[in-house]
Write a protein that holds these residues in place. Structure first.
Motif, PDB file in Angstrom:
ATOM      1  N   PRO A  25       0.816  -1.223   0.000  1.00  0.00           N
ATOM      2  CA  PRO A  25       0.000   0.000   0.000  1.00  0.00           C
ATOM      3  C   PRO A  25       0.854   1.281   0.000  1.00  0.00           C
ATOM      4  CG  PRO A  25      -0.909  -1.589   1.539  1.00  0.00           C
ATOM      5  CD  PRO A  25       0.394  -2.161   1.065  1.00  0.00           C
ATOM      6  N   LEU A  26       2.033   1.231   0.631  1.00  0.00           N
ATOM      7  CA  LEU A  26       2.933   2.395   0.593  1.00  0.00           C
ATOM      8  C   LEU A  26       3.441   2.621  -0.833  1.00  0.00           C
ATOM      9  CD1 LEU A  26       5.148   1.704   3.765  1.00  0.00           C
ATOM     10  CD2 LEU A  26       3.071   3.097   3.613  1.00  0.00           C
ATOM     11  N   VAL A  27       3.771   1.544  -1.509  1.00  0.00           N
ATOM     12  CA  VAL A  27       4.252   1.653  -2.888  1.00  0.00           C
ATOM     13  C   VAL A  27       3.170   2.273  -3.771  1.00  0.00           C
ATOM     14  CG1 VAL A  27       5.093   0.373  -4.897  1.00  0.00           C
ATOM     15  CG2 VAL A  27       5.769  -0.346  -2.589  1.00  0.00           C
ATOM     16  N   ASP A  28       1.939   1.795  -3.579  1.00  0.00           N
ATOM     17  CA  ASP A  28       0.842   2.340  -4.386  1.00  0.00           C
ATOM     18  C   ASP A  28       0.588   3.812  -4.082  1.00  0.00           C
ATOM     19  OD1 ASP A  28       0.285   0.188  -6.025  1.00  0.00           O
ATOM     20  OD2 ASP A  28      -1.120  -0.727  -4.619  1.00  0.00           O
ATOM     21  N   ARG A  29       0.836   4.219  -2.845  1.00  0.00           N
ATOM     22  CA  ARG A  29       0.682   5.641  -2.531  1.00  0.00           C
ATOM     23  C   ARG A  29       1.809   6.464  -3.151  1.00  0.00           C
ATOM     24  NH1 ARG A  29      -0.111   5.795   3.824  1.00  0.00           N
ATOM     25  NH2 ARG A  29      -0.310   8.049   3.529  1.00  0.00           N
ATOM     26  N   LEU A  30       3.011   5.916  -3.151  1.00  0.00           N
ATOM     27  CA  LEU A  30       4.123   6.616  -3.806  1.00  0.00           C
ATOM     28  C   LEU A  30       3.928   6.655  -5.321  1.00  0.00           C
ATOM     29  CD1 LEU A  30       7.145   5.191  -1.779  1.00  0.00           C
ATOM     30  CD2 LEU A  30       6.639   7.627  -2.062  1.00  0.00           C
ATOM     31  N   ALA A  31       3.334   5.589  -5.860  1.00  0.00           N
ATOM     32  CA  ALA A  31       3.078   5.500  -7.305  1.00  0.00           C
ATOM     33  C   ALA A  31       4.309   5.929  -8.098  1.00  0.00           C
ATOM     34  CB  ALA A  31       1.862   6.347  -7.694  1.00  0.00           C
ATOM     35  N   PRO A  32       5.428   5.220  -7.912  1.00  0.00           N
ATOM     36  CA  PRO A  32       6.692   5.689  -8.497  1.00  0.00           C
ATOM     37  C   PRO A  32       6.697   5.634 -10.022  1.00  0.00           C
ATOM     38  CG  PRO A  32       6.943   3.466  -7.666  1.00  0.00           C
ATOM     39  CD  PRO A  32       5.582   3.932  -7.215  1.00  0.00           C
ATOM     40  N   GLU A  33       7.418   6.586 -10.596  1.00  0.00           N
ATOM     41  CA  GLU A  33       7.639   6.574 -12.044  1.00  0.00           C
ATOM     42  C   GLU A  33       8.382   5.281 -12.444  1.00  0.00           C
ATOM     43  OE1 GLU A  33      10.394   9.550 -13.219  1.00  0.00           O
ATOM     44  OE2 GLU A  33       9.967   9.367 -15.367  1.00  0.00           O
ATOM     45  N   HIS A  34       9.504   5.047 -11.778  1.00  0.00           N
ATOM     46  CA  HIS A  34      10.295   3.829 -12.009  1.00  0.00           C
ATOM     47  C   HIS A  34      10.294   2.994 -10.737  1.00  0.00           C
ATOM     48  CE1 HIS A  34      12.283   7.034 -14.479  1.00  0.00           C
ATOM     49  NE2 HIS A  34      12.157   6.121 -15.424  1.00  0.00           N
ATOM     50  N   LEU A  35      10.054   1.705 -10.886  1.00  0.00           N
ATOM     51  CA  LEU A  35      10.095   0.807  -9.739  1.00  0.00           C
ATOM     52  C   LEU A  35      11.010  -0.366 -10.062  1.00  0.00           C
ATOM     53  CD1 LEU A  35       9.063  -0.262  -6.996  1.00  0.00           C
ATOM     54  CD2 LEU A  35       7.107  -1.245  -8.214  1.00  0.00           C
ATOM     55  N   GLU A  36      12.087  -0.478  -9.313  1.00  0.00           N
ATOM     56  CA  GLU A  36      12.973  -1.638  -9.456  1.00  0.00           C
ATOM     57  C   GLU A  36      12.668  -2.614  -8.326  1.00  0.00           C
ATOM     58  OE1 GLU A  36      16.930   0.426 -11.504  1.00  0.00           O
ATOM     59  OE2 GLU A  36      17.073  -0.485  -9.525  1.00  0.00           O
ATOM     60  N   ILE A  37      12.495  -3.869  -8.672  1.00  0.00           N
ATOM     61  CA  ILE A  37      12.236  -4.885  -7.642  1.00  0.00           C
ATOM     62  C   ILE A  37      13.395  -5.874  -7.634  1.00  0.00           C
ATOM     63  CG2 ILE A  37      10.617  -6.572  -6.721  1.00  0.00           C
ATOM     64  CD1 ILE A  37       8.393  -5.250  -8.242  1.00  0.00           C
ATOM     65  N   MET A  38      14.203  -5.791  -6.577  1.00  0.00           N
ATOM     66  CA  MET A  38      15.344  -6.713  -6.446  1.00  0.00           C
ATOM     67  C   MET A  38      15.107  -7.600  -5.236  1.00  0.00           C
ATOM     68  SD  MET A  38      18.654  -4.443  -7.377  1.00  0.00           S
ATOM     69  CE  MET A  38      18.419  -2.763  -7.923  1.00  0.00           C
ATOM     70  N   THR A  39      14.248  -8.579  -5.447  1.00  0.00           N
ATOM     71  CA  THR A  39      13.933  -9.516  -4.374  1.00  0.00           C
ATOM     72  C   THR A  39      14.057 -10.923  -4.931  1.00  0.00           C
ATOM     73  OG1 THR A  39      11.594  -9.528  -4.975  1.00  0.00           O
ATOM     74  CG2 THR A  39      12.280  -7.905  -3.336  1.00  0.00           C
ATOM     75  N   ALA A  40      13.890 -11.899  -4.058  1.00  0.00           N
ATOM     76  CA  ALA A  40      14.034 -13.289  -4.490  1.00  0.00           C
ATOM     77  C   ALA A  40      12.988 -13.641  -5.554  1.00  0.00           C
ATOM     78  CB  ALA A  40      13.907 -14.212  -3.279  1.00  0.00           C
ATOM     79  N   ASP A  41      11.809 -13.083  -5.446  1.00  0.00           N
ATOM     80  CA  ASP A  41      10.744 -13.399  -6.412  1.00  0.00           C
ATOM     81  C   ASP A  41      10.083 -12.096  -6.877  1.00  0.00           C
ATOM     82  OD1 ASP A  41       8.675 -14.374  -7.909  1.00  0.00           O
ATOM     83  OD2 ASP A  41       7.782 -15.593  -6.321  1.00  0.00           O
ATOM     84  N   PRO A  42      10.743 -11.366  -7.780  1.00  0.00           N
ATOM     85  CA  PRO A  42      10.242 -10.042  -8.145  1.00  0.00           C
ATOM     86  C   PRO A  42       8.862 -10.076  -8.809  1.00  0.00           C
ATOM     87  CG  PRO A  42      12.089 -10.675  -9.572  1.00  0.00           C
ATOM     88  CD  PRO A  42      12.017 -11.677  -8.463  1.00  0.00           C
ATOM     89  N   GLU A  43       8.585 -11.132  -9.590  1.00  0.00           N
ATOM     90  CA  GLU A  43       7.289 -11.208 -10.277  1.00  0.00           C
ATOM     91  C   GLU A  43       6.131 -11.221  -9.270  1.00  0.00           C
ATOM     92  OE1 GLU A  43       9.899 -12.844 -11.364  1.00  0.00           O
ATOM     93  OE2 GLU A  43      10.006 -12.503 -13.539  1.00  0.00           O
ATOM     94  N   ARG A  44       6.362 -11.892  -8.151  1.00  0.00           N
ATOM     95  CA  ARG A  44       5.297 -12.004  -7.164  1.00  0.00           C
ATOM     96  C   ARG A  44       4.908 -10.626  -6.635  1.00  0.00           C
ATOM     97  NH1 ARG A  44       2.641 -15.030  -3.368  1.00  0.00           N
ATOM     98  NH2 ARG A  44       2.529 -13.955  -1.358  1.00  0.00           N
ATOM     99  N   LEU A  45       5.904  -9.845  -6.221  1.00  0.00           N
ATOM    100  CA  LEU A  45       5.606  -8.487  -5.729  1.00  0.00           C
ATOM    101  C   LEU A  45       5.025  -7.630  -6.854  1.00  0.00           C
ATOM    102  CD1 LEU A  45       8.479  -7.202  -3.411  1.00  0.00           C
ATOM    103  CD2 LEU A  45       6.097  -7.611  -2.827  1.00  0.00           C
TER     104      LEU A  45
END
Lengths: 430, 430
Positions: free
Chosen positions: B319-339
């Motif tokens: 929900p914090l990410v959706d509030r930030l609504a970033p222009e660019h979002l990089e996901i560097m986690t074990a399962d990026p597709e899931r997030l």
């Protein structure tokens, strides 16, 4: 009398250009007033909203009374005739069926060097729907705005509709319920736009505001653009009828008047290659005006903004049509599809003599929220994608990154953005 | 030092809300200045454009010299290294391939009662592309704006790019040629926006203006909206990196700095559930800053607008990410597709450790023109449909009209629009 233009006359280009640039709406002080209202609502929230509602709508509300209750909506529905509710349901179903065809597809694919790319559509989280009050309070507009939002999957659709002196339109509330609107507030004007954009204690903010309104609403929407998304800035409605000698002048006259009755600044234009037809249409307009309840409004619109354009050749006139970029375009010719296919700029096209614009206004299926004031040159009618947004997706593995690295780092270097280049090379263990 | 937030602290919600509402750009007087410039260009055309270009760009032009000649473009291309031109061509080809997937389909179908309905997409007739001058003059932006326009089929793509004191960027001209830009003018600022919107003797008007610019350009675009279409109002660029303990802190630091080097008001945010990683990233940012040519800009951006957000749980932080609504979002986690699949609001998502945003800036394929300043809540990155518009189509025959007439006339009657009803019944010979 409407303006008459003839492409065989020397002054034609000049007159046509004047027709294009004729302002049908003034809005000098309006922007300043809208800005002040927005500033007050941002500062004082519900208190400002109720104060403006008292001042402009003659309606005293408390914050608790801003929202239309479930019981009020139920009572409104009970007050509508079953026939009307059935007509509304017919419209709802046909509009929904059409808009379901517009749902956009996601995309994902992996290319030869292993780069995955695509996009994902998602619904906007909350949308505000402005519904005008008074004479322009149309249940059909509620359906046309809310249904695509719900088809898109918007979880929270909020409607605002002023109720001057407390007068509600039961059919508007029935339409809201039918279309799946989640919250209804009895407010309007720039104050309602500000409340939707910035939120108040009672009204949570939305992310986009759609729907037509008067000049203050339009100015407010332009002002809050950026804070929220907006649909187009709606101007007065307009129709262009293209007709040849096969068309029925009485039908054309009826359609021109259907447009003209909306608003004294609405615009109805006939473009034809048949001078006889043009004369008959003008006669029929006068005859039909006589028995029209809204003759005063329609007559003023026809007199002030109506136009009859006589051209030598309909296909040759297509550049004129594209310059007019009409909101509504009716084609009543022997082969309407042929002309239709040659036209670039129009919000909606109604093909053939048995497709009056009014069918599209209510039950055809396509949206009746369309680009006015020549904006069909660059924008579309309201649709499902207006309530969604597209997130692009990209995925590289180590090999794909290595393959793309040289081009990316060279361009980054050329743009003087060394940190961009480094963010690539740091991953290559070079 | 960047702002540090921790969702286990009591003041978190307050600090996060402050982060969201932090203005990264001021624009008080700017709007008034832009309005004046637009008014002068509307009144005086080329004369005003050359006067403002002399004043703001230190460049004296005649109307004949506004347009960049073919010979100048050829000379610019000859001045670029073959390697750079090849990198540009790689980018062009990948961007084109991605955007070809976005071409929307027309639709037509006839329903059970014989009503034909659908829509047709057509390209906008002329589009203006704003390219900033000076440090922000990026050939990659030319490709990203012009290629989707050409894929859409726009017949006339016009580029404006200021050349302060006559300094041209050869690679920008090369990119324009590669991308198929039809006309290039060496002007910028609000005066260029006004010239594109209203036209001058030398520059024919366009129907839509896209591309980023400074605050004056943004204010001018907002002002001419309605006269022409515009893309989003671009603000400073931003990146949000979501990382878990599997991520490489040096790579994250490089990406945060790649964003920060754009502009002192750019914003780089790290959101992680690993306090150790957060500390390492902060250390790596300091270390990498030391060797960065644009350390001054990047350092200021990181210090003034950078943020490190520590959360207990990454999925819980969506929900914090959706509030930030970033222009660019990089996901560097074990399962990026899931997030990724759980996030509603982001302009572009970069999946996994080997997808630095810089790849997407240049050669990934997706567009790098993306919604800034939280507008990913309601808008999308630039795409092919931004250069097209949809005309809805409707066709009834006599039987279909008869079937729809009762619902349409009842609704028209209920809305007090008798001429609408009559335009239907007059065709029924009742």
């Amino acid at each position: 009398m409407p303006i008459r233009l003839d492409d065989k006359e020397a002054c034609f280009e000049q007159d046509f250009a004047a027709l294009l640039s004729a302002k049908r709406e003034v809005s000098e002080e309006v922007d300043r007033v809208a800005a002040d209202i927005i500033a007050e609502v941002r500062a004082d929230g519900d208190k400002a909203v109720t104060a403006f509602t008292s001042r402009f709508d003659g309606l005293d509300l408390t914050p608790e009374r801003l929202r239309v209750s479930e019981a009020e909506i139920e009572a409104a529905i009970a007050a509508c005739s079953p026939e009307l509710l059935a007509a509304l349901e017919t419209a709802r179903e046909r509009i929904e069926t059409y808009h379901l065809r517009q749902k956009p597809a996601d995309s994902w694919s992996t290319d030869a060097i292993g780069v995955g790319s695509g996009w994902r559509w998602s619904a906007i989280e909350a949308v505000g729907l402005y519904v005008p009050g008074g004479t322009a309070s149309y249940p059909s507009s509620v359906l046309m705005n809310a249904i695509p939002a719900k088809v898109a999957g918007v979880p929270r659709v909020v409607m605002v509709a002023p109720t001057p002196r407390g007068e509600t339109n039961p059919l508007v509330l029935a339409a809201a319920r039918l279309a799946g609107v989640d919250e209804v507030y009895r407010i309007g004007g720039a104050q309602a736009v500000a409340a939707l954009a910035y939120g108040t204690k009672t009204i949570a903010p939305v992310a986009k505001i759609v729907g037509p309104g008067n000049a203050y609403v339009a100015a407010a929407k332009r002002r809050v653009f950026g804070q929220v998304g907006i649909d187009m800035i709606a101007g007065p409605s307009e129709v262009l009828v293209i007709a040849d000698s096969t068309a029925n002048p009485n039908w054309i006259a009826a359609d021109l008047l259907a447009q003209a009755e909306h608003d004294a600044s609405a615009q109805s234009i006939l473009l034809t290659d048949d001078a006889g037809l043009a004369a008959e249409v003008e006669k029929a307009v006068i005859a039909q005006l006589a028995t029209l309840p809204r003759a005063e409004i329609a007559g003023r619109s026809w007199k002030d903004f109506g136009a009859v354009i006589l051209v030598s050749d309909l296909e040759g006139a297509i550049p004129l049509v594209d310059r007019l970029a009409p909101e509504h375009l009716e084609i009543m010719t022997a082969d309407p599809e042929r002309l239709s296919g040659m036209i670039r700029n129009a919000g909606a096209i109604f093909l053939g003599g048995h497709t009056p614009e009014a069918i599209g206004d209510y039950v055809g299926g396509p949206n009746h929220v369309l680009p006015t004031a020549r904006s069909a040159r660059f924008s579309s009618g309201l649709g499902v994608v207006d309530f969604m947004k597209r997130t692009s997706l990209l995925k590289c593995g180590p090999d794909a990154l290595r393959a793309l690295a040289p081009a990316a780092t060279q361009l980054a270097e050329a743009e003087g953005l060394q940190a961009h280049g480094r963010s690539v090379t740091i991953r290559l263990n070079l």
